[in-house]
Design a protein around this motif. Structure first.
Motif, PDB file in Angstrom:
ATOM      1  N   THR A  63      -3.855  51.424  41.086  1.00  0.00           N
ATOM      2  CA  THR A  63      -4.561  51.394  39.830  1.00  0.00           C
ATOM      3  C   THR A  63      -4.603  49.969  39.290  1.00  0.00           C
ATOM      4  OG1 THR A  63      -2.841  51.985  38.483  1.00  0.00           O
ATOM      5  CG2 THR A  63      -4.170  53.805  39.209  1.00  0.00           C
ATOM      6  N   PRO A  64      -5.496  49.632  38.483  1.00  0.00           N
ATOM      7  CA  PRO A  64      -5.627  48.239  37.891  1.00  0.00           C
ATOM      8  C   PRO A  64      -4.241  47.946  37.211  1.00  0.00           C
ATOM      9  CG  PRO A  64      -7.737  49.497  37.503  1.00  0.00           C
ATOM     10  CD  PRO A  64      -6.624  50.191  37.949  1.00  0.00           C
ATOM     11  N   GLU A  80     -15.563  52.838  37.673  1.00  0.00           N
ATOM     12  CA  GLU A  80     -15.907  52.812  39.016  1.00  0.00           C
ATOM     13  C   GLU A  80     -14.347  52.693  39.709  1.00  0.00           C
ATOM     14  OE1 GLU A  80     -17.334  52.277  42.694  1.00  0.00           O
ATOM     15  OE2 GLU A  80     -18.578  52.777  40.806  1.00  0.00           O
ATOM     16  N   TRP A  81     -13.331  51.891  39.325  1.00  0.00           N
ATOM     17  CA  TRP A  81     -12.247  51.785  40.000  1.00  0.00           C
ATOM     18  C   TRP A  81     -11.728  53.238  40.435  1.00  0.00           C
ATOM     19  CZ3 TRP A  81      -7.516  53.904  38.063  1.00  0.00           C
ATOM     20  CH2 TRP A  81      -7.661  54.056  36.514  1.00  0.00           C
ATOM     21  N   LEU A  82     -11.768  54.376  39.463  1.00  0.00           N
ATOM     22  CA  LEU A  82     -11.194  55.599  39.547  1.00  0.00           C
ATOM     23  C   LEU A  82     -11.844  56.449  40.583  1.00  0.00           C
ATOM     24  CD1 LEU A  82      -9.252  57.868  38.937  1.00  0.00           C
ATOM     25  CD2 LEU A  82     -10.482  58.170  36.768  1.00  0.00           C
ATOM     26  N   ARG A  83     -13.242  56.257  40.300  1.00  0.00           N
ATOM     27  CA  ARG A  83     -13.989  56.919  41.517  1.00  0.00           C
ATOM     28  C   ARG A  83     -13.714  56.567  42.943  1.00  0.00           C
ATOM     29  NH1 ARG A  83     -18.192  56.353  37.501  1.00  0.00           N
ATOM     30  NH2 ARG A  83     -18.961  54.586  38.512  1.00  0.00           N
ATOM     31  N   GLU A  84     -13.631  55.189  42.924  1.00  0.00           N
ATOM     32  CA  GLU A  84     -13.200  54.554  44.244  1.00  0.00           C
ATOM     33  C   GLU A  84     -11.829  54.951  44.717  1.00  0.00           C
ATOM     34  OE1 GLU A  84     -13.485  52.057  47.614  1.00  0.00           O
ATOM     35  OE2 GLU A  84     -15.256  52.745  46.151  1.00  0.00           O
ATOM     36  N   LEU A  85     -10.897  55.098  43.920  1.00  0.00           N
ATOM     37  CA  LEU A  85      -9.685  55.504  44.242  1.00  0.00           C
ATOM     38  C   LEU A  85      -9.636  57.103  44.734  1.00  0.00           C
ATOM     39  CD1 LEU A  85      -7.012  54.149  41.810  1.00  0.00           C
ATOM     40  CD2 LEU A  85      -7.094  53.919  44.475  1.00  0.00           C
TER      41      LEU A  85
END
Length: 130
Positions: A26-27, A49-54
């Motif tokens: 995570t960031p 976006e970062w959560l969807r990607e992960l």
């Protein structure tokens, strides 16, 4: 006398677990802060976006890896998988279908069958007692 309620917060590790993501991926801002209940709800309903990607590509934590392979977390350990895996690595494992994975899937299927059998017995017992 009214008491001011502070918002409920949780550690990033707890929030990551609830979101089904691997915390180290995570960031930094997420890892270093605290997450309120409202923020968690917002992340769940409108994932950035970062959560969807992960969630889509990983790396995934062990519970997610185990679920995607159809085995238990203990089965992962018995198979020697101790690190988080990406979606690509999980798919490669599925295609490769090593012997340990087939064995663990069979074990998990037996566990599910036994759990269903016991649940049915309990339901029948409750129905007789009613």
């Amino acid at each position: 006398m009214s008491s001011q309620q502070s918002p409920q917060t949780m550690k990033p590790a707890t929030a990551a677990k609830k979101l089904g993501v691997y915390l180290p991926a995570t960031p930094a801002a997420f890892q270093e802060g605290v997450v309120s209940r409202a923020e968690l709800n917002e992340l769940q309903t409108n994932p950035p976006e970062w959560l969807r990607e992960l969630r889509q590509n990983g790396p995934h934590p062990r519970p997610v890896v185990a679920a995607r392979l159809g085995i238990s977390i203990a089965g992962l350990a018995r198979g020697g998988v101790t690190e988080p895996l990406t979606t690509e690595q999980i798919e490669a494992l599925r295609e490769e279908s090593p012997e340990w994975l087939e064995k663990e899937r069979a074990t998990q299927a037996e566990v599910r069958k036994e759990t269903a059998r016991i649940k049915k017995l309990h339901e029948e017992k409750e129905a007789k007692e009613s």
